[in-house]
Write a protein that holds these residues in place. Structure first.
Motif, PDB file in Angstrom:
ATOM      1  N   GLY B  55      -5.331  -1.554  -1.508  1.00 11.66           N
ATOM      2  CA  GLY B  55      -4.144  -1.084  -2.211  1.00 11.66           C
ATOM      3  C   GLY B  55      -3.911  -1.780  -3.544  1.00 11.66           C
ATOM      4  O   GLY B  55      -2.793  -1.839  -4.024  1.00 11.66           O
ATOM      5  N   ALA B  56      -4.950  -2.349  -4.106  1.00 11.51           N
ATOM      6  CA  ALA B  56      -4.798  -3.081  -5.363  1.00 11.51           C
ATOM      7  C   ALA B  56      -4.350  -2.140  -6.485  1.00 11.51           C
ATOM      8  O   ALA B  56      -4.693  -0.969  -6.488  1.00 11.51           O
ATOM      9  N   PRO B  57      -3.558  -2.687  -7.439  1.00  8.23           N
ATOM     10  CA  PRO B  57      -3.061  -1.804  -8.500  1.00  8.23           C
ATOM     11  C   PRO B  57      -4.188  -1.290  -9.390  1.00  8.23           C
ATOM     12  O   PRO B  57      -5.211  -1.945  -9.548  1.00  8.23           O
ATOM     13  N   ILE B  58      -3.943  -0.120  -9.984  1.00 11.30           N
ATOM     14  CA  ILE B  58      -4.962   0.504 -10.819  1.00 11.30           C
ATOM     15  C   ILE B  58      -5.078  -0.245 -12.152  1.00 11.30           C
ATOM     16  O   ILE B  58      -6.142  -0.401 -12.698  1.00 11.30           O
ATOM     17  N   GLY B 118       7.743  -8.246 -13.722  1.00  9.98           N
ATOM     18  CA  GLY B 118       7.751  -9.202 -12.618  1.00  9.98           C
ATOM     19  C   GLY B 118       7.655  -8.487 -11.271  1.00  9.98           C
ATOM     20  O   GLY B 118       6.916  -8.913 -10.380  1.00  9.98           O
ATOM     21  N   LEU B 119       8.378  -7.381 -11.153  1.00  6.84           N
ATOM     22  CA  LEU B 119       8.325  -6.610  -9.899  1.00  6.84           C
ATOM     23  C   LEU B 119       6.898  -6.122  -9.654  1.00  6.84           C
ATOM     24  O   LEU B 119       6.368  -6.206  -8.538  1.00  6.84           O
ATOM     25  N   PHE B 120       6.266  -5.618 -10.710  1.00 10.89           N
ATOM     26  CA  PHE B 120       4.900  -5.092 -10.574  1.00 10.89           C
ATOM     27  C   PHE B 120       3.940  -6.199 -10.134  1.00 10.89           C
ATOM     28  O   PHE B 120       3.123  -6.003  -9.223  1.00 10.89           O
ATOM     29  N   VAL B 121       4.077  -7.362 -10.763  1.00 13.24           N
ATOM     30  CA  VAL B 121       3.164  -8.468 -10.428  1.00 13.24           C
ATOM     31  C   VAL B 121       3.416  -8.945  -8.991  1.00 13.24           C
ATOM     32  O   VAL B 121       2.471  -9.224  -8.248  1.00 13.24           O
ATOM     33  N   ALA B 122       4.686  -8.991  -8.584  1.00 17.09           N
ATOM     34  CA  ALA B 122       4.995  -9.428  -7.214  1.00 17.09           C
ATOM     35  C   ALA B 122       4.357  -8.482  -6.192  1.00 17.09           C
ATOM     36  O   ALA B 122       3.769  -8.922  -5.196  1.00 17.09           O
ATOM     37  N   PHE B 123       4.464  -7.191  -6.448  1.00 18.63           N
ATOM     38  CA  PHE B 123       3.829  -6.225  -5.531  1.00 18.63           C
ATOM     39  C   PHE B 123       2.304  -6.361  -5.583  1.00 18.63           C
ATOM     40  O   PHE B 123       1.630  -6.199  -4.563  1.00 18.63           O
ATOM     41  N   ALA B 124       1.773  -6.651  -6.776  1.00 15.92           N
ATOM     42  CA  ALA B 124       0.319  -6.827  -6.900  1.00 15.92           C
ATOM     43  C   ALA B 124      -0.153  -8.006  -6.054  1.00 15.92           C
ATOM     44  O   ALA B 124      -1.216  -7.944  -5.429  1.00 15.92           O
ATOM     45  N   VAL B 126       1.258  -9.165  -3.250  1.00 19.50           N
ATOM     46  CA  VAL B 126       1.302  -8.831  -1.820  1.00 19.50           C
ATOM     47  C   VAL B 126       0.234  -7.799  -1.457  1.00 19.50           C
ATOM     48  O   VAL B 126      -0.374  -7.871  -0.393  1.00 19.50           O
ATOM     49  N   SER B 127      -0.026  -6.861  -2.356  1.00 16.30           N
ATOM     50  CA  SER B 127      -1.062  -5.864  -2.041  1.00 16.30           C
ATOM     51  C   SER B 127      -2.424  -6.528  -1.932  1.00 16.30           C
ATOM     52  O   SER B 127      -3.314  -6.037  -1.251  1.00 16.30           O
ATOM     53  N   ARG B 128      -2.613  -7.653  -2.611  1.00 22.11           N
ATOM     54  CA  ARG B 128      -3.898  -8.345  -2.537  1.00 22.11           C
ATOM     55  C   ARG B 128      -4.033  -9.159  -1.247  1.00 22.11           C
ATOM     56  O   ARG B 128      -5.115  -9.235  -0.671  1.00 22.11           O
ATOM     57  N   LEU B 135      -0.055  -4.703   7.656  1.00 23.71           N
ATOM     58  CA  LEU B 135       1.114  -3.865   7.382  1.00 23.71           C
ATOM     59  C   LEU B 135       1.460  -2.995   8.586  1.00 23.71           C
ATOM     60  O   LEU B 135       2.622  -2.817   8.938  1.00 23.71           O
ATOM     61  N   ILE B 136       0.399  -2.465   9.231  1.00 18.63           N
ATOM     62  CA  ILE B 136       0.632  -1.627  10.420  1.00 18.63           C
ATOM     63  C   ILE B 136       1.314  -2.448  11.505  1.00 18.63           C
ATOM     64  O   ILE B 136       2.237  -2.001  12.168  1.00 18.63           O
ATOM     65  N   ARG B 137       0.847  -3.686  11.650  1.00 16.39           N
ATOM     66  CA  ARG B 137       1.399  -4.527  12.719  1.00 16.39           C
ATOM     67  C   ARG B 137       2.852  -4.891  12.490  1.00 16.39           C
ATOM     68  O   ARG B 137       3.579  -5.147  13.442  1.00 16.39           O
TER      69      ARG B 137
END
Lengths: 541, 352
Positions: B55-58, B118-124, B126-128, B135-137
């Protein structure tokens, strides 16, 4: 273990049944191979084994199916999941998670298995498929063969007594396919697992098969001992065709069995020379000079030089990662070389736009589906012409009459059909039509026989030969040694971004343990590569 | 690739929640700058030691951050004509853009852009670090099927990117060029059809492996009613606190709603049989990261006697350009540094 009695199935909205009155039996512990032409209903039949047909597809099913004593229609695919493991063609399309171990555990988690038991089950499955060293690896990092082995492991995690595989090697190179088949043979021999495998390339699997199921486009299913079934059908790899032509009984299924017959023959044929056909070359000349490059800093091609001439088919072979596809992409302009030159009839095309290059050089990539998007096959040709400003509506003149091209490709009656409704062989020919309507001087094909049955392969071979005779320069990247033996005038072998062999097929392939076709293995040092070579030499004698 | 340190996925999600909450609520340049620094540092370390996930950012987060800050600064500067520090004036005849361009508007635009980045980097981050399975768990058992579907959507992003590139090249081979909006059709259609075909194949494969989207046993009415009542109680409690300033009754109602919701989820989950293979374990580091992020949330949002939160809000148009600063809130942002600190400490310890 598996019994079909008068089974018929019709898809929703279809006029003709996909399966018509099928009767067959597969005993427990058998390795069964399902063969037949494309569109005969092999995938549908396999999906009847776990209830995906009709639960997933809908449609009308009549007759009786019993699998491991159960009726899959009544039990549903979820209910059958502990009895039948199912593996599909494309391993990537069946993965839910992103790591090897998690993917294998997915079915067990769904079955709410106790964690301790699940742990043991995953370890056993990893060992069975020789995947323990890959357990923590992301699935995207694996090779095609490794991915397919993970898919098999995931299907076997629930320990079903039956494993069903729908052309699992059709997307793989020979080495990966070999790994997958070796794993299947081990599972069948060591665990007594009943295996039902649909596969086009019989030469890979026949030696291990107990039961051969032949599903024709029309008529009754033939099933039984592979030799008996093969004797009644026209399909078969070169070894079988040669055995039938020479009346070898029982039909040999392996090269070892075939060699016994060859050694018993009078060896006066051994030194016979095949007539070397003198070819006249066309005017086209594509020259690749010291091309280096690849993707980013990774230099895949290391100083590749070659010349393709009109009226010649060149087969480009080599291991995965040798640089074959990169070379084709570089010629087509999709990957720009870091160094070197590419010239078409003396004109430098290295830095020209892709559209300009591809008007003169047709390039068919591995997945022809990516080319097709129009409502009809005929429209696909019109779109290519419009892209190049050659459509009559734009005042242009098509270099080839589209309908004549479709007729030649055997698609005249499909001109108004939706391209994605066609069979895989027809889709490939539709994609070829969309490329050839600009009348290119060079044609490049990347693994064109992947997923094709014998009939579609023969049709493609005939087409390519015809275009070659008309002066087209053709280069085919292939792992299919039988295709190269049948079609090529010249064979180039690449390794690690370099050309390591270049010459006539008999010279390059004949002595190679890796690239020798079945006939060359039967008759080493003769220069024969195809059944026609052997029979022709016999006739001469 | 090296995954040196395991931090529980829930700890990462608490960290993400804290980062998102702080970045959303404050425009104080000092708090915002500190938060961006900690989030950026965490990203740099995570990028060094974690491979790219499904799910890494594009886009590159740095390039995206600079782009967002630039666009937000220009947009705010050109459209908000308020402030004392006039830089230049655009002709009033230009609709929307006409008027004075002020330093305050540019500054506030840049702060908004920085918060978005900052929001984008924070999500980046966690996606890493948080894989699909994790996430499923984390999803309640009652929503296991939905979580699987969501995770598949995440893994489809890179597959779709690869497929798009293949389609683009295949169409280029046919001489396709982007000349108008209709030019997207040859790219969009094979991509869409290919995506649907892959989705159908995956659905078949999942059915064949015993995955059922609906439970065998239907959920009875009472857990559903309980969930509804719980949500209603949370909403009512929130309104009591917000509109009528009834902090205690509102808080009690929200707590009761939360309990009802938890019971409802538990009851529904019991009807979705499912076990977990090698469940993620909490480690002291994971606990530390989670607690540090909770502390940040606590100091920024929950009532703490003697702590003034006036300095969180910053509006340069009508106040001094120099922002107020509260030491405790400044220190609270340090809670977001916990994962980066733990990772650096782990790296140094391993190198020794």
């Amino acid at each position: 273990m598996i019994h079909f009695t008068n089974l018929s199935f019709t898809y929703p909205g279809a006029e003709q049944p996909a399966l018509d009155n099928v009767n067959l039996d597969v005993p427990a512990g058998d390795f069964a191979l399902l063969v037949g032409p494309s569109g005969a209903g092999k995938s549908t039949l396999l999906r009847c084994l776990n209830g995906l047909t009709p639960h997933f597809s809908g449609g009308l099913i009549t007759g009786e199916v019993r699998v491991a004593g159960l009726d899959p229609v009544a039990a549903s695919p979820a209910g059958m999941s502990t009895h039948v493991g199912f593996v599909f063609q494309d391993p990537e399309a069946q993965f839910v998670l992103d790591r090897v171990e998690d993917e294998i555990a997915f079915a067990l988690e769904n079955a709410a298995m106790a964690p301790q038991e699940m742990r043991i089950r995953v370890e056993e499955t990893l060992d069975l498929l020789d995947l323990a060293h890959l357990r923590d690896r992301p699935l995207t990092d694996l090779s095609g063969g490794e991915k397919q082995r993970v898919a098999i492991a995931a299907a076997l995690a629930l320990r079903p007594p039956i494993l069903v595989l729908d052309e699992p090697t059709s997307q793989l190179d020979p080495k990966s396919a070999e790994d997958v088949l070796t794993a299947l043979v081990r599972l069948n021999a060591d665990l007594g697992l009943t295996i039902v495998l649909a596969e086009h390339r019989l030469e890979r699997v026949l030696p291990f098969v107990d039961t051969l199921l032949y599903l024709p486009a029309q008529g009754a299913v033939l099933s039984g001992d592979p030799r008996d079934v093969l004797a009644q059908t026209a399909l078969g790899p070169p070894l079988i065709r040669l055995g039938k032509a020479k009346g070898w009984t029982p039909l040999p299924l392996t090269i070892k069995e075939g060699l016994r017959f060859v050694r018993a023959e009078e060896r006066s044929l051994g030194t016979a020379e095949t007539a070397v056909e003198e070819r006249s070359f066309g005017a086209t000349e594509l020259t690749v000079q010291n091309v280096e490059g690849g993707y980013g800093r990774n230099a895949v091609l290391k100083g590749v030089s070659l010349t393709l001439r009109g009226g010649e088919v060149t087969a480009l072979m080599g291991r995965n990662g040798a640089g074959k596809t990169t070379l084709l992409r570089s010629i087509a302009g999709l990957t720009r070389p870091a160094r070197g030159h590419i010239l078409l009839n003396g004109e430098e095309i290295t830095q020209k736009p892709v559209a300009e290059i591809c008007r003169r050089i047709g390039y068919l990539p591995q997945n022809p589906d990516n080319l097709l998007f129009a409502e009809t096959v005929g429209e696909e040709l019109d779109i290519t012409l419009r892209n190049h400003g050659l459509h009559p509506g734009q005042g242009g003149a098509p270099p080839v009459e589209p309908m004549a091209l479709l007729t030649r490709l055997g698609l005249a009656r499909k001109a108004d059909a939706y391209p994605r409704d066609l069979s895989i062989g027809e889709r490939q020919r539709a994609a070829l039509a969309a490329l050839l309507v600009t009348k290119p001087e060079v044609l490049l094909l990347d693994e064109p026989t992947r997923g094709l049955d014998y009939a579609a392969k023969d049709a493609l071979t005939a087409l390519l030969r015809g275009w070659r005779d008309e002066g087209l320069a053709i280069m085919v990247v292939t792992h299919d040694v039988e295709l190269a033996a049948q079609l090529a005038d010249r064979v180039i072998i690449m390794s690690q971004g370099e050309i390591i062999a270049d010459g006539p097929p008999a010279q390059v392939m004949g002595a190679s343990p890796l690239f020798a076709p079945q006939v060359a293995r039967l008759y080493p040092d003769t220069g024969w590569l195809t059944v026609e070579d052997v029979l022709g030499a016999e006739n001469q004698k | 690739m090296s995954e040196r340190l395991f931090i529980h996925p829930l700890a990462w999600l608490i960290w993400l929640l804290a980062a998102v909450a702080v970045l959303t609520v404050t425009r104080n340049p000092i708090y915002l700058g500190l938060t961006l620094l900690w989030v950026g540092l965490t990203y740099a370390i995570v990028k060094r030691f974690w491979r790219e996930s499904a799910g890494a950012p594009i886009f590159s987060p740095l390039a995206f951050a600079l782009f967002v800050i630039l666009v937000s600064t220009i947009f705010n500067g050109l459209t908000v004509h308020v402030g004392r520090l006039t830089l230049f004036t655009l002709p009033p005849s230009i609709p929307l853009l006409g008027g004075k361009v002020t330093g305050e508007a540019l500054l506030y635009g840049a702060l908004n852009g920085a918060a978005l980045a900052g929001l984008f980097v924070a999500f980046a981050v966690v996606s890493r670090v948080v894989g699909v399975r994790a996430l499923i768990r984390l999803a309640p058992r009652a929503y296991y099927a939905a979580a699987v579907v969501a995770s598949i959507a995440v893994t489809y992003v890179p597959a779709t990117r690869r497929h798009f590139e293949q389609v683009r090249e295949a169409q280029a081979i046919r001489g396709h060029a982007m000349t108008s909006t209709r030019s997207w059709l040859p790219l969009a259609l094979p991509l869409l059809i290919g995506g649907l075909e892959r989705a159908l194949q995956l659905a078949e494969a999942m059915m064949a492996r015993g995955f059922a989207g609906t439970p065998e046993e239907e959920t009875p009415l009472y857990p559903r009613l309980l969930a509804l009542a719980g949500l209603a109680a949370i909403l009512a409690g929130w309104l009591l606190r917000l509109v009528w300033q009834q902090a205690l009754p509102g808080g009690t109602l929200m707590l009761a709603g939360g309990v009802m919701l938890a019971i409802a989820l538990r009851e529904t989950g019991r009807r979705h049989p499912h076990t977990v293979y090698r469940p993620d374990a909490w480690t002291p580091t994971g606990l530390l990261v989670g607690l540090a992020a909770l502390l940040t949330l606590l100091l920024f949002f929950l009532p703490v006697p003697g702590l003034s939160r006036e300095s969180i809000y910053y509006y340069p148009y009508y106040q001094s350009l120099w922002p107020d600063f509260n030491l405790w809130l400044g220190l609270a942002t340090w809670g977001l540094l916990a994962p980066a600190a733990a990772l650096i400490f782990d790296v140094m310890r391993n190198e020794e």
